[in-house]
Design a protein around this motif. Structure first.
Motif, PDB file in Angstrom:
ATOM      1  N   GLU A 105       0.826  -1.199   0.000  1.00 34.33           N
ATOM      2  CA  GLU A 105       0.000   0.000   0.000  1.00 34.33           C
ATOM      3  C   GLU A 105       0.865   1.255   0.000  1.00 34.33           C
ATOM      4  OE1 GLU A 105      -3.156   0.312  -0.256  1.00 34.33           O
ATOM      5  OE2 GLU A 105      -3.705  -1.762  -0.242  1.00 34.33           O
ATOM      6  N   ALA A 106       0.526   2.211  -0.850  1.00 36.82           N
ATOM      7  CA  ALA A 106       1.172   3.507  -0.837  1.00 36.82           C
ATOM      8  C   ALA A 106       0.321   4.521  -0.073  1.00 36.82           C
ATOM      9  CB  ALA A 106       1.415   4.004  -2.264  1.00 36.82           C
ATOM     10  N   GLU A 107      -0.978   4.278  -0.011  1.00 32.71           N
ATOM     11  CA  GLU A 107      -1.918   5.153   0.688  1.00 32.71           C
ATOM     12  C   GLU A 107      -1.981   4.707   2.142  1.00 32.71           C
ATOM     13  OE1 GLU A 107      -3.666   7.732  -0.694  1.00 32.71           O
ATOM     14  OE2 GLU A 107      -4.269   8.240   1.333  1.00 32.71           O
ATOM     15  N   SER A 108      -1.549   5.583   3.053  1.00 29.49           N
ATOM     16  CA  SER A 108      -1.391   5.157   4.438  1.00 29.49           C
ATOM     17  C   SER A 108      -2.702   4.778   5.105  1.00 29.49           C
ATOM     18  CB  SER A 108      -0.709   6.283   5.232  1.00 29.49           C
ATOM     19  OG  SER A 108      -1.481   7.470   5.179  1.00 29.49           O
ATOM     20  N   LYS A 109      -3.830   5.391   4.736  1.00 27.84           N
ATOM     21  CA  LYS A 109      -5.100   5.117   5.404  1.00 27.84           C
ATOM     22  C   LYS A 109      -6.081   4.375   4.517  1.00 27.84           C
ATOM     23  CE  LYS A 109      -4.740   9.025   8.574  1.00 27.84           C
ATOM     24  NZ  LYS A 109      -5.385  10.211   9.142  1.00 27.84           N
ATOM     25  N   ARG A 110      -5.624   3.752   3.483  1.00 29.49           N
ATOM     26  CA  ARG A 110      -6.507   2.982   2.614  1.00 29.49           C
ATOM     27  C   ARG A 110      -6.779   1.613   3.229  1.00 29.49           C
ATOM     28  NH1 ARG A 110      -3.805   3.015  -2.248  1.00 29.49           N
ATOM     29  NH2 ARG A 110      -4.961   4.818  -2.952  1.00 29.49           N
ATOM     30  N   ARG A 111      -7.993   1.160   3.167  1.00 30.62           N
ATOM     31  CA  ARG A 111      -8.399  -0.164   3.647  1.00 30.62           C
ATOM     32  C   ARG A 111      -8.547  -1.088   2.440  1.00 30.62           C
ATOM     33  NH1 ARG A 111      -8.529  -3.048   8.153  1.00 30.62           N
ATOM     34  NH2 ARG A 111      -9.447  -1.325   9.339  1.00 30.62           N
ATOM     35  N   SER A 112      -7.842  -2.226   2.439  1.00 29.08           N
ATOM     36  CA  SER A 112      -7.933  -3.201   1.354  1.00 29.08           C
ATOM     37  C   SER A 112      -8.260  -4.570   1.938  1.00 29.08           C
ATOM     38  CB  SER A 112      -6.617  -3.281   0.574  1.00 29.08           C
ATOM     39  OG  SER A 112      -6.324  -2.034   0.005  1.00 29.08           O
ATOM     40  N   MET A 113      -9.173  -5.311   1.282  1.00 30.21           N
ATOM     41  CA  MET A 113      -9.618  -6.597   1.814  1.00 30.21           C
ATOM     42  C   MET A 113      -9.865  -7.595   0.685  1.00 30.21           C
ATOM     43  SD  MET A 113     -12.306  -5.368   4.753  1.00 30.21           S
ATOM     44  CE  MET A 113     -13.068  -4.135   3.696  1.00 30.21           C
ATOM     45  N   ILE A 114      -9.690  -8.857   1.019  1.00 28.62           N
ATOM     46  CA  ILE A 114     -10.148  -9.960   0.169  1.00 28.62           C
ATOM     47  C   ILE A 114     -11.241 -10.686   0.951  1.00 28.62           C
ATOM     48  CG2 ILE A 114      -9.538 -12.090  -0.987  1.00 28.62           C
ATOM     49  CD1 ILE A 114      -6.755 -11.059  -1.342  1.00 28.62           C
ATOM     50  N   ILE A 115     -12.457 -10.716   0.401  1.00 29.43           N
ATOM     51  CA  ILE A 115     -13.625 -11.266   1.100  1.00 29.43           C
ATOM     52  C   ILE A 115     -14.244 -12.334   0.211  1.00 29.43           C
ATOM     53  CG2 ILE A 115     -15.890 -10.734   2.087  1.00 29.43           C
ATOM     54  CD1 ILE A 115     -14.867  -7.885   2.556  1.00 29.43           C
ATOM     55  N   GLY A 116     -14.537 -13.498   0.789  1.00 33.80           N
ATOM     56  CA  GLY A 116     -15.215 -14.554   0.049  1.00 33.80           C
ATOM     57  C   GLY A 116     -16.687 -14.223  -0.161  1.00 33.80           C
ATOM     58  N   ASP A 117     -17.332 -14.901  -1.135  1.00 38.58           N
ATOM     59  CA  ASP A 117     -18.745 -14.612  -1.401  1.00 38.58           C
ATOM     60  C   ASP A 117     -19.646 -15.075  -0.259  1.00 38.58           C
ATOM     61  OD1 ASP A 117     -19.450 -17.384  -3.694  1.00 38.58           O
ATOM     62  OD2 ASP A 117     -18.481 -17.313  -1.745  1.00 38.58           O
ATOM     63  N   ASP A 118     -19.061 -15.805   0.743  1.00 38.22           N
ATOM     64  CA  ASP A 118     -19.831 -16.168   1.943  1.00 38.22           C
ATOM     65  C   ASP A 118     -19.631 -15.148   3.047  1.00 38.22           C
ATOM     66  OD1 ASP A 118     -17.498 -18.628   3.343  1.00 38.22           O
ATOM     67  OD2 ASP A 118     -17.209 -16.643   2.433  1.00 38.22           O
ATOM     68  N   GLY A 119     -18.854 -14.094   2.769  1.00 38.59           N
ATOM     69  CA  GLY A 119     -18.657 -13.028   3.749  1.00 38.59           C
ATOM     70  C   GLY A 119     -17.403 -13.162   4.578  1.00 38.59           C
ATOM     71  N   ARG A 120     -16.647 -14.254   4.421  1.00 42.86           N
ATOM     72  CA  ARG A 120     -15.448 -14.437   5.239  1.00 42.86           C
ATOM     73  C   ARG A 120     -14.331 -13.506   4.754  1.00 42.86           C
ATOM     74  NH1 ARG A 120     -14.738 -19.564   4.815  1.00 42.86           N
ATOM     75  NH2 ARG A 120     -15.575 -20.143   6.858  1.00 42.86           N
TER      76      ARG A 120
END
Length: 873
Positions: free
Chosen positions: A183-198
């Motif tokens: 990440e270059a953006e210090s306050k950016r939120r990044s996620m990998i989420i399954g289609d079941d919500g996990r």
């Protein structure tokens, strides 16, 4: 006057009120436009980030799934421990830095082979169902790192599942899945989420320890939002959503193959902070403007008209300057001559999420990062005193940040520096790019070792240090024996893996004693500083020993060996280029000695190499300059002594090199590819001269011409012989081509078709130097040879050595049984001739009959028909 003043005051209040209202409206409009701009910039940064992140994640999972699939196809699960499986796992693990552990399980989940130990209850329990490829993320320990399991099924030849290949990947940190998407953006939120919500990966990790340890799920409302955002593939939209007590502006994409949502978001609070950062100085400027306006109007009301225009211009310039400084990405600081801060725009980050705040009255050099300049104060003052600016770049080691400082001085009328203006920039990213570019330019991408360019620089520095400290330096130049054959047989991918393994072994062998480099292809170099020459010998022996260990690549057991050439500073040379050249000469000598060895450069080697280069240069023009000529030695009948025929021998008398032996110039001609021209010249000359010799004989004469293996394998020798016979009109039956036994024995299968074509022309074939070969004699029954020539080493001691006599007699008897003529080579006295006559040898050749003679000398000899020349008595 009071009335006038009262009216003026009322007009002033009205004007001031209107002005204040306008300024507030302008401030409101500017704040709205700024907020819109902040949100637009956030959206424009989220979309490409999400696209890049999606591509990185998808590419990673596709690559790892393919890698595990290939590994699963190559593994057979059995009840006993398989060292090959363990080796394969170790090789794959070393080639995949993101991989934490790699294991093979049977169908019950028991571990068959593993590269490490991660504490988990059961591997198979991490996967929701039997078809799952990617399992639930977990932490092996409370303080461990996040791990993501991935598996592939192992089946036997009948398609029955026999086990699994399971890999555990680091999610965050160095050498992890997330590293490529740093990440270059210090306050950016990044996620990998399954289609079941996990939630599989969340960056940054949750502030709550238990949330980061347990694989949490997002709320249904959040999951529905992600589904709506990704309904149309290839299109990106943003939306404000609530996530874990955070208000986020998010965009998302969906990876269909893995049922993953890739989410990128920015906190609304961060957007508000950006908006506030842009607005506060503008609002302050507006407030100051109103206050100053009020004071000015009250004090200089009567002079307002005169100064109104000048004031407006000045205020406008001040406003622009203020905005330019405040919105500048660089930190601008003004101090007095004692480095006390008078102004700072506070635009500099400390490497985390916070800006470095500097207040007026503080000593600038006491605060990071300007504390890095303490040792430069004297140099800065010296530059400013002479009216020049000072520029420098400094690194903060603890924060791993780079900063550039540009300092100029403000002087009074007397030329004395009264203030310092410091412009500071965070240049960490630029320095990181420079490091990457330096690595790409100076290090080999395959092995990670210094490349040829960097090697020259390192050697130059090493020689300079050695000269200053009166040390010695050794250069070991090496290449891998038969590497081209490995590439051609197994492919370049396996060849690259072998080069990587060789690089690792070479570094292990060298350790801290020297520097290992990759020059190109299969060529490596090691340089060391040494005191005693035994250190160089020990290192060379160690390298040879390490390389001899067999290696298992893709199920193939391969053996490696290297040849090494060694040159030394200062005795062999004092500069880099000559050291490398001399090491290469020594390497060539090692190859000539049969490979798998090392050789030191010496003056004799250098002279030999120069001689070889001169030969290769001169031989190209030897034919054109008529420096080559033919001589002939007779073949005589043993029974009567009369001339049966001749052997054609080539000689070279060079004006520059003098007499050059046939062994030297034939070898040089083969190496540079002119042996075909020499062979054609020899055939033409021999056939023409035989036609002339025939006029001085009463019976048909034969001519034997030597043919090299290079002519048989790399040229159209059949076409050449056919053309020579046609041009000279020689009867093919009197032309005999001699082939050395050792060459024929090694490559009979390759040259058999060529020999058959030559025989179809009507010429005869004979074996030269018979008895010096090392193969089975069975080739005599397959090769339609007409004669054998017994090597001189058996003839010279035949009279006194019973073994040589017995061997010679046996060869003659065997050849006659096979219907072959026998030519004895190297006959020098009457006793040898008499013994050969007893054994029934057919023909003889040697100084007893004639030495090699030129055309004119041979013509005179045929005319005189001397059975034994005077000089041979």
């Amino acid at each position: 006057m009071k009335e006038i003043n009262g009216k003026t005051a009322r007009w002033f209040k009205l004007l001031y009120g209107l002005l204040s209202l306008l300024m507030l409206l302008a401030l409101f409009a500017f704040s709205y436009a700024t907020w819109s701009n902040v949100k637009q910039q956030a959206y424009e940064s989220l979309t490409p980030h999400n696209q890049s992140l999606t591509s990185v994640v998808k590419r990673f999972f596709i690559h790892q799934e393919a890698l595990l699939g290939e590994l699963a196809e190559s593994i057979t699960v059995s009840s006993s421990r398989d060292s090959i499986i363990q080796t394969r796992l170790n090789d794959v693990l070393r080639a995949t830095p993101q991989m934490r552990v790699l294991a093979v399980l049977d169908t019950q989940g028991s571990i068959v082979a593993t590269t490490g130990n991660i504490h988990t209850l059961e591997w198979l329990d991490l996967f929701d169902n039997d078809e799952s490829t990617i399992g639930r993320p977990f932490r092996p320990t409370f303080v461990g790192e996040n791990i993501l399991p991935v598996r592939k099924v192992i089946t036997n030849s009948s398609g029955v599942k026999t086990g699994y290949v399971v890999a555990a990947y680091r999610l965050l940190g160095n050498d992890a899945i997330w590293q490529e998407a740093e990440e270059a953006e210090s306050k950016r939120r990044s996620m990998i989420i399954g289609d079941d919500g996990r939630v599989y990966i969340s960056y940054p990790e949750s502030d709550t320890f238990w949330q980061s340890f347990v694989s949490l799920k997002v709320e249904d409302e959040f999951l529905n939002t992600l589904s709506e955002l990704t309904q149309k593939a290839g299109e990106w939209h943003t939306r404000d959503v609530q996530y874990q007590d955070e208000q986020l502006l998010v965009t998302a994409s969906f990876i269909q193959d893995y049922r993953f949502y890739i989410v990128s978001g920015i906190q609304s609070a961060d957007l508000f902070s950006r908006w506030l950062e842009r607005m506060k100085y503008v609002a302050l400027a507006v407030l100051i403007f109103l206050i100053v306006g009020l004071v000015v109007f009250r004090i200089i009301l009567t002079r307002a008209a005169r100064f109104e225009s000048a004031r407006n211009v000045a205020e406008h310039n001040v406003f622009k300057l203020s905005r330019a400084i405040e919105q500048s990405p660089s930190s601008v600081i003004v101090t007095d001559e004692y480095w006390l801060i008078e102004y700072a725009n506070n635009r500099l980050s400390d490497g985390t999420e916070s800006l470095i705040k500097l207040d007026s009255g503080q000593v600038l050099l006491e605060h990071f990062p300007h504390s890095l300049l303490k040792t430069d104060v004297a140099a800065i003052s010296e530059n400013l005193l002479h009216g020049t600016n000072w520029y420098g770049e400094r690194r903060a080691k603890e924060q791993k940040q780079w900063f550039s400082f540009s300092i100029s001085g403000m002087t009074n009328d007397a030329g004395h520096v009264t203030n310092h203006v410091i412009v500071t920039q965070d240049i960490t990213e630029r320095k990181q790019v420079e490091v990457r570019l330096f690595k790409q330019a100076n290090y080999d991408a395959l092995t990670g070792l210094p490349n040829r360019r960097r090697t020259n620089e390192l050697l130059t520095e090493t020689l300079k240090t050695a000269w200053q400290e009166n040390k010695r330096v050794a250069v070991l130049y090496m290449d891998v024996d038969n590497f081209k054959q490995i590439n051609d047989t197994f492919g370049h991918m396996l060849g690259d893996q072998m080069l990587q393994l060789i690089a690792v072994r070479l570094q292990q062998a060298v350790a801290d004693s020297g520097t290992a480099c990759h020059m190109s292809g299969d060529e490596f170099l090691v340089s060391i500083v040494f005191d005693a020459e035994q250190e160089v010998v020990d290192l060379a022996d160690n390298i040879m020993s390490v390389m001899k260990q067999p290696v298992l690549l893709e199920g193939k057991k391969l053996f490696i060996s290297v040849s090494i050439g060694i040159s030394r500073y200062p005795e062999d040379s004092a500069d880099v280029s000559n050291l490398l050249k001399h090491a290469d000469i020594a390497l060539y000598e090692s190859k000539n000695q049969g490979r798998r060895c090392y050789s030191f450069f010496s003056q004799e080697l250098d002279d030999k190499n120069k001689r070889k280069v001169e030969l290769e240069s001169e031989i190209r023009n030897a034919l054109a300059n008529k420096e080559l000529f033919m001589v002939y030695q007779t073949k005589n009948r043993i029974s009567s002594g009369e001339v049966y025929g001749f052997e054609a021998l080539m000689r070279w008398q060079s004006p520059r090199l003098g007499f050059v032996s046939p062994e030297e110039f034939i070898s040089a001609a083969e190496e540079i590819g002119v042996i075909d021209q020499l062979g054609e010249f020899a055939l033409y000359e021999a056939c023409r001269d035989l036609q002339k010799f025939q006029f001085h004989a009463t019976q048909p004469l034969a001519m034997a011409v030597n043919v090299s293996m290079s002519q048989l394998t790399n040229s159209d020798i059949v076409g050449t012989v056919r053309k020579v016979l046609q041009d000279t009109g020689l009867n093919p039956s009197v032309l005999e081509l001699e082939i050395t036994e050792s060459m024929l024995a090694q490559r009979l299968e390759e040259v058999q078709p060529v020999l058959n074509e030559l025989l179809s022309l009507g010429v005869s074939l004979s074996i030269d130097d018979f008895g010096t070969g090392y193969s089975s004699l069975s080739y005599l029954t397959r090769f339609p040879v007409s004669a054998l020539k017994i090597d001189r080493c058996f003839i010279m001691d035949m009279v006194d050595n019973r073994s040589d006599a017995t061997l010679t007699h046996t060869v003659i008897t065997m050849a006659h049984k096979l219907g072959l003529k026998v030519v004895a080579e190297g006959i020098e006295d009457e006793d040898q001739l008499a013994l050969l006559r007893v054994y029934g040898c057919d023909l003889g050749q040697g100084y007893y009959f004639t030495k090699p003679l030129t055309y004119d000398q041979m013509t005179a000899h045929l005319k005189s028909q001397q059975e034994t020349p005077d000089w041979a008595i």
